[in-house]
Design an enzyme around this catalytic site. Structure first.
Site, PDB file in Angstrom:
ATOM      1  N   ASP A  30       0.654  -1.314  -0.125  1.00 54.89           N
ATOM      2  CA  ASP A  30       0.143  -0.060   0.099  1.00 54.89           C
ATOM      3  C   ASP A  30       0.717   1.422  -0.022  1.00 54.89           C
ATOM      4  O   ASP A  30       2.142   1.414   0.639  1.00 54.89           O
ATOM      5  CB  ASP A  30      -0.993   0.233   1.135  1.00 54.89           C
ATOM      6  CG  ASP A  30      -2.100   1.066   1.247  1.00 54.89           C
ATOM      7  OD1 ASP A  30      -3.322   0.633   0.983  1.00 54.89           O
ATOM      8  OD2 ASP A  30      -1.710   2.093   0.999  1.00 54.89           O
ATOM      9  N   HIS A  46     -11.478  -6.495 -13.455  1.00 56.70           N
ATOM     10  CA  HIS A  46     -11.867  -5.342 -12.678  1.00 56.70           C
ATOM     11  C   HIS A  46     -13.287  -5.818 -12.153  1.00 56.70           C
ATOM     12  O   HIS A  46     -14.125  -5.822 -12.975  1.00 56.70           O
ATOM     13  CB  HIS A  46     -12.131  -3.905 -13.567  1.00 56.70           C
ATOM     14  CG  HIS A  46     -12.527  -2.806 -12.684  1.00 56.70           C
ATOM     15  ND1 HIS A  46     -11.884  -2.007 -12.110  1.00 56.70           N
ATOM     16  CD2 HIS A  46     -13.982  -2.487 -12.598  1.00 56.70           C
ATOM     17  CE1 HIS A  46     -12.443  -1.071 -11.500  1.00 56.70           C
ATOM     18  NE2 HIS A  46     -13.733  -1.290 -11.742  1.00 56.70           N
ATOM     19  N   ASN A  86     -13.221  -3.079   2.310  1.00 61.11           N
ATOM     20  CA  ASN A  86     -13.955  -1.925   2.566  1.00 61.11           C
ATOM     21  C   ASN A  86     -15.066  -1.814   1.410  1.00 61.11           C
ATOM     22  O   ASN A  86     -14.403  -1.870   0.261  1.00 61.11           O
ATOM     23  CB  ASN A  86     -13.412  -0.490   2.630  1.00 61.11           C
ATOM     24  CG  ASN A  86     -12.350  -0.531   3.894  1.00 61.11           C
ATOM     25  OD1 ASN A  86     -12.698  -0.808   4.682  1.00 61.11           O
ATOM     26  ND2 ASN A  86     -11.223   0.268   3.696  1.00 61.11           N
ATOM     27  N   HIS A  97     -11.943  -0.881  -7.084  1.00 60.38           N
ATOM     28  CA  HIS A  97     -11.471  -2.001  -7.867  1.00 60.38           C
ATOM     29  C   HIS A  97     -11.482  -2.947  -6.543  1.00 60.38           C
ATOM     30  O   HIS A  97     -10.390  -2.678  -5.506  1.00 60.38           O
ATOM     31  CB  HIS A  97     -10.187  -1.993  -8.663  1.00 60.38           C
ATOM     32  CG  HIS A  97      -9.727  -2.958  -9.265  1.00 60.38           C
ATOM     33  ND1 HIS A  97      -9.222  -3.182 -10.464  1.00 60.38           N
ATOM     34  CD2 HIS A  97      -9.444  -4.315  -8.706  1.00 60.38           C
ATOM     35  CE1 HIS A  97      -8.773  -4.452 -10.769  1.00 60.38           C
ATOM     36  NE2 HIS A  97      -8.683  -5.067  -9.786  1.00 60.38           N
ATOM     37  N   HIS A  99     -10.261  -4.904  -3.424  1.00 62.12           N
ATOM     38  CA  HIS A  99      -9.064  -5.236  -2.792  1.00 62.12           C
ATOM     39  C   HIS A  99      -9.350  -5.761  -1.528  1.00 62.12           C
ATOM     40  O   HIS A  99     -10.212  -5.135  -0.722  1.00 62.12           O
ATOM     41  CB  HIS A  99      -8.195  -3.839  -2.933  1.00 62.12           C
ATOM     42  CG  HIS A  99      -8.619  -2.796  -2.237  1.00 62.12           C
ATOM     43  ND1 HIS A  99      -9.544  -1.905  -3.111  1.00 62.12           N
ATOM     44  CD2 HIS A  99      -8.622  -2.068  -1.264  1.00 62.12           C
ATOM     45  CE1 HIS A  99      -9.882  -1.037  -2.564  1.00 62.12           C
ATOM     46  NE2 HIS A  99      -9.408  -0.892  -1.251  1.00 62.12           N
TER      47      HIS A  99
HETATM   48  P1  5GP Z   1      -9.617   1.737   0.359  1.00 61.33           P
HETATM   49  O1  5GP Z   1      -9.927   3.076   1.095  1.00 61.33           O
HETATM   50  O2  5GP Z   1     -10.338   1.820  -0.822  1.00 61.33           O
HETATM   51  O3  5GP Z   1     -10.280   0.385   1.094  1.00 61.33           O
HETATM   52  O4  5GP Z   1      -8.156   1.453   0.027  1.00 61.33           O
HETATM   53  C1  5GP Z   1      -7.510   1.650  -0.969  1.00 61.33           C
HETATM   54  C2  5GP Z   1      -5.953   1.876  -0.603  1.00 61.33           C
HETATM   55  O5  5GP Z   1      -5.321   1.963  -1.918  1.00 61.33           O
HETATM   56  C3  5GP Z   1      -5.512   2.860   0.197  1.00 61.33           C
HETATM   57  O6  5GP Z   1      -4.934   2.275   1.551  1.00 61.33           O
HETATM   58  C4  5GP Z   1      -4.431   3.486  -0.510  1.00 61.33           C
HETATM   59  O7  5GP Z   1      -3.262   4.055   0.277  1.00 61.33           O
HETATM   60  C5  5GP Z   1      -4.078   2.588  -1.519  1.00 61.33           C
HETATM   61  N1  5GP Z   1      -3.565   3.251  -2.696  1.00 61.33           N
HETATM   62  C6  5GP Z   1      -4.317   4.282  -3.446  1.00 61.33           C
HETATM   63  N2  5GP Z   1      -3.638   4.650  -4.479  1.00 61.33           N
HETATM   64  C7  5GP Z   1      -2.561   3.810  -4.556  1.00 61.33           C
HETATM   65  C8  5GP Z   1      -1.387   3.870  -5.626  1.00 61.33           C
HETATM   66  O8  5GP Z   1      -1.433   4.115  -6.778  1.00 61.33           O
HETATM   67  N3  5GP Z   1      -0.523   2.666  -5.293  1.00 61.33           N
HETATM   68  C9  5GP Z   1      -0.777   2.069  -3.979  1.00 61.33           C
HETATM   69  N4  5GP Z   1       0.293   1.165  -4.058  1.00 61.33           N
HETATM   70  N5  5GP Z   1      -1.653   1.956  -3.307  1.00 61.33           N
HETATM   71  C10 5GP Z   1      -2.518   2.989  -3.623  1.00 61.33           C
HETATM   72 ZN    ZN Z   2      -9.637  -1.692 -11.944  1.00 63.44          ZN
END
Ligand code: 5GP
Ligand code: ZN
Length: 113
Positions: A30, A46, A86, A97, A99
């Site tokens: 992350d 996706h 989430n 997407h 994760h």
């Molecule tokens: P969410 O909030 O959608 O559950 O988590 C998204 C996660 O993706 C966040 O923890 C954020 O730090 C990570 N993230 C967002 N953009 C990027 C990116 O470009 N590269 C990486 N490695 N992580 C990302």
């Molecule tokens: Zn995607």
């Protein structure tokens, strides 16, 4: 999806620190870690979120969960880690997407905030 940041990481158009890569799934660190170990595991196709899991793509989710322990063993966090998904804006999903966050290297509170 051309404007999806994780699709861009999957297609190697955005760099990431990759921990695991096979035909169907990718794991990478992350960008803004919230624990000493914090990586994300995604299917290479996706799927927007957990609401979009169906009979056609459910095997990918099983593969993700089969692979998480292997990565955790490599990173030496098998003694305790947390897997977080989430789903939707209200739950804090910022990247549409699907994760799975894997967090380790510290203690965690329950229930989460
Ligand atoms: P969410 O909030 O959608 O559950 O988590 C998204 C996660 O993706 C966040 O923890 C954020 O730090 C990570 N993230 C967002 N953009 C990027 C990116 O470009 N590269 C990486 N490695 N992580 C990302
Ligand atoms: Zn995607």
């Amino acid at each position: 999806m051309t404007d999806c940041v994780f699709c861009k990481i999957i297609s190697k158009n955005i760099p990431a620190q990759i921990l695991y890569d096979d035909e169907n799934i990718l794991a990478f660190k992350d960008l803004n870690p919230v624990s000493p170990v914090h990586f994300l595991v995604v299917p290479k196709i996706h799927i927007a979120d957990t609401d979009e899991i169906n009979d056609k793509n459910k095997h990918l989710i099983a593969e993700i969960f089969k692979t998480i322990p292997l990565i955790c063993r490599n990173l030496r966090i098998s003694n305790g880690y947390r897997v977080v998904n989430n789903c939707g804006e209200k739950a804090g999903q910022t990247v549409p997407h699907i994760h799975f966050h894997v967090l380790g290297g510290r203690n965690f509170k329950w229930p989460p905030g």
